[in-house]
Design a protein around this motif. Structure first.
Motif, mmCIF file in Angstrom:
data_model
loop_
_atom_site.group_PDB
_atom_site.id
_atom_site.type_symbol
_atom_site.label_atom_id
_atom_site.label_comp_id
_atom_site.label_asym_id
_atom_site.label_seq_id
_atom_site.Cartn_x
_atom_site.Cartn_y
_atom_site.Cartn_z
ATOM 1 N N MET A 281 0.822 -1.200 0.000
ATOM 2 C CA MET A 281 0.000 0.000 0.000
ATOM 3 C C MET A 281 0.865 1.263 0.000
ATOM 4 O O MET A 281 0.533 2.249 -0.657
ATOM 5 N N LEU A 282 1.960 1.229 0.726
ATOM 6 C CA LEU A 282 2.845 2.395 0.766
ATOM 7 C C LEU A 282 3.474 2.661 -0.597
ATOM 8 O O LEU A 282 3.717 3.807 -0.955
ATOM 9 N N TYR A 283 3.734 1.603 -1.359
ATOM 10 C CA TYR A 283 4.345 1.770 -2.674
ATOM 11 C C TYR A 283 3.331 2.125 -3.761
ATOM 12 O O TYR A 283 3.616 2.930 -4.640
ATOM 13 N N THR A 284 2.148 1.523 -3.710
ATOM 14 C CA THR A 284 1.159 1.745 -4.773
ATOM 15 C C THR A 284 0.200 2.879 -4.467
ATOM 16 O O THR A 284 -0.460 3.390 -5.359
ATOM 17 N N HIS A 285 0.094 3.252 -3.194
ATOM 18 C CA HIS A 285 -0.845 4.271 -2.723
ATOM 19 C C HIS A 285 -2.288 3.934 -3.137
ATOM 20 O O HIS A 285 -3.041 4.784 -3.612
ATOM 21 N N LYS A 286 -2.645 2.652 -2.937
ATOM 22 C CA LYS A 286 -4.020 2.207 -3.130
ATOM 23 C C LYS A 286 -4.207 0.922 -2.337
ATOM 24 O O LYS A 286 -3.264 0.162 -2.169
ATOM 25 N N ALA A 287 -5.433 0.715 -1.830
ATOM 26 C CA ALA A 287 -5.677 -0.483 -1.020
ATOM 27 C C ALA A 287 -7.163 -0.644 -0.748
ATOM 28 O O ALA A 287 -7.930 0.316 -0.800
ATOM 29 N N SER A 288 -7.537 -1.860 -0.434
ATOM 30 C CA SER A 288 -8.906 -2.118 0.008
ATOM 31 C C SER A 288 -8.989 -1.887 1.516
ATOM 32 O O SER A 288 -8.012 -1.510 2.166
ATOM 33 N N CYS A 289 -10.165 -2.108 2.074
ATOM 34 C CA CYS A 289 -10.377 -1.762 3.478
ATOM 35 C C CYS A 289 -9.509 -2.540 4.454
ATOM 36 O O CYS A 289 -8.942 -1.950 5.362
ATOM 37 N N SER A 290 -9.392 -3.848 4.280
ATOM 38 C CA SER A 290 -8.639 -4.634 5.265
ATOM 39 C C SER A 290 -7.185 -4.197 5.397
ATOM 40 O O SER A 290 -6.705 -4.016 6.517
ATOM 41 N N PRO A 291 -6.448 -4.009 4.310
ATOM 42 C CA PRO A 291 -5.072 -3.533 4.486
ATOM 43 C C PRO A 291 -5.006 -2.179 5.202
ATOM 44 O O PRO A 291 -4.116 -1.946 6.021
ATOM 45 N N LYS A 292 -5.967 -1.317 4.908
ATOM 46 C CA LYS A 292 -5.987 -0.014 5.566
ATOM 47 C C LYS A 292 -6.261 -0.179 7.064
ATOM 48 O O LYS A 292 -5.648 0.481 7.904
ATOM 49 N N HIS A 293 -7.156 -1.119 7.416
ATOM 50 C CA HIS A 293 -7.443 -1.371 8.835
ATOM 51 C C HIS A 293 -6.198 -1.877 9.557
ATOM 52 O O HIS A 293 -5.886 -1.428 10.666
ATOM 53 N N TYR A 294 -5.500 -2.821 8.920
ATOM 54 C CA TYR A 294 -4.317 -3.378 9.560
ATOM 55 C C TYR A 294 -3.201 -2.342 9.706
ATOM 56 O O TYR A 294 -2.515 -2.305 10.727
ATOM 57 N N LEU A 295 -3.016 -1.515 8.713
ATOM 58 C CA LEU A 295 -1.986 -0.482 8.819
ATOM 59 C C LEU A 295 -2.348 0.522 9.906
ATOM 60 O O LEU A 295 -1.499 0.909 10.716
#
Length: 108
Positions: free
Chosen positions: A50-64
């Motif tokens: 996510m840090l490299y692509t600057h895009k993500a679904s909800c779960s990765p955002k929750h975990y980060l």
């Protein structure tokens, strides 16, 4: 925490007090555009990607968000629940009803 995640955490929070850092982290993750990430097993790998692509679904955002809040000393507990589109109290058009009946449960 993976080194790249730690570096980003330090970059985001270094100029802020703990309360301000919470807001900065939340806003940074909130503003990452939504993108469906198919079948990723390791939440930390999601976070790095996510840090490299600057895009993500909800779960990765929750975990980060949880990872960074834990780093700030905020206790985090994750709750995941099944979600079915066809079980919602929404009057969908017939063509949409046919589609959502075939969708599997999503977990959020």
């Amino acid at each position: 925490m993976k080194e790249v995640l730690k570096l980003k955490f330090n970059e985001l929070t270094r100029d802020f007090n703990p309360v301000e850092a919470r807001v900065v982290i939340f806003e940074h993750i909130r503003d990452i555009p939504y993108y469906l990430v198919p079948q990723v097993a390791d939440p930390y790998e999601w976070a790095v990607e996510m840090l490299y692509t600057h895009k993500a679904s909800c779960s990765p955002k929750h975990y980060l968000l949880g990872l960074y809040f834990t780093e700030l000393g905020i206790p985090v507990k994750y709750v995941t629940y099944p979600f079915k589109w066809d079980k919602q109290q929404i009057e969908y058009p017939e063509e949409i009803k046919k589609i959502i009946q075939r969708l599997p449960a999503a977990y959020h």
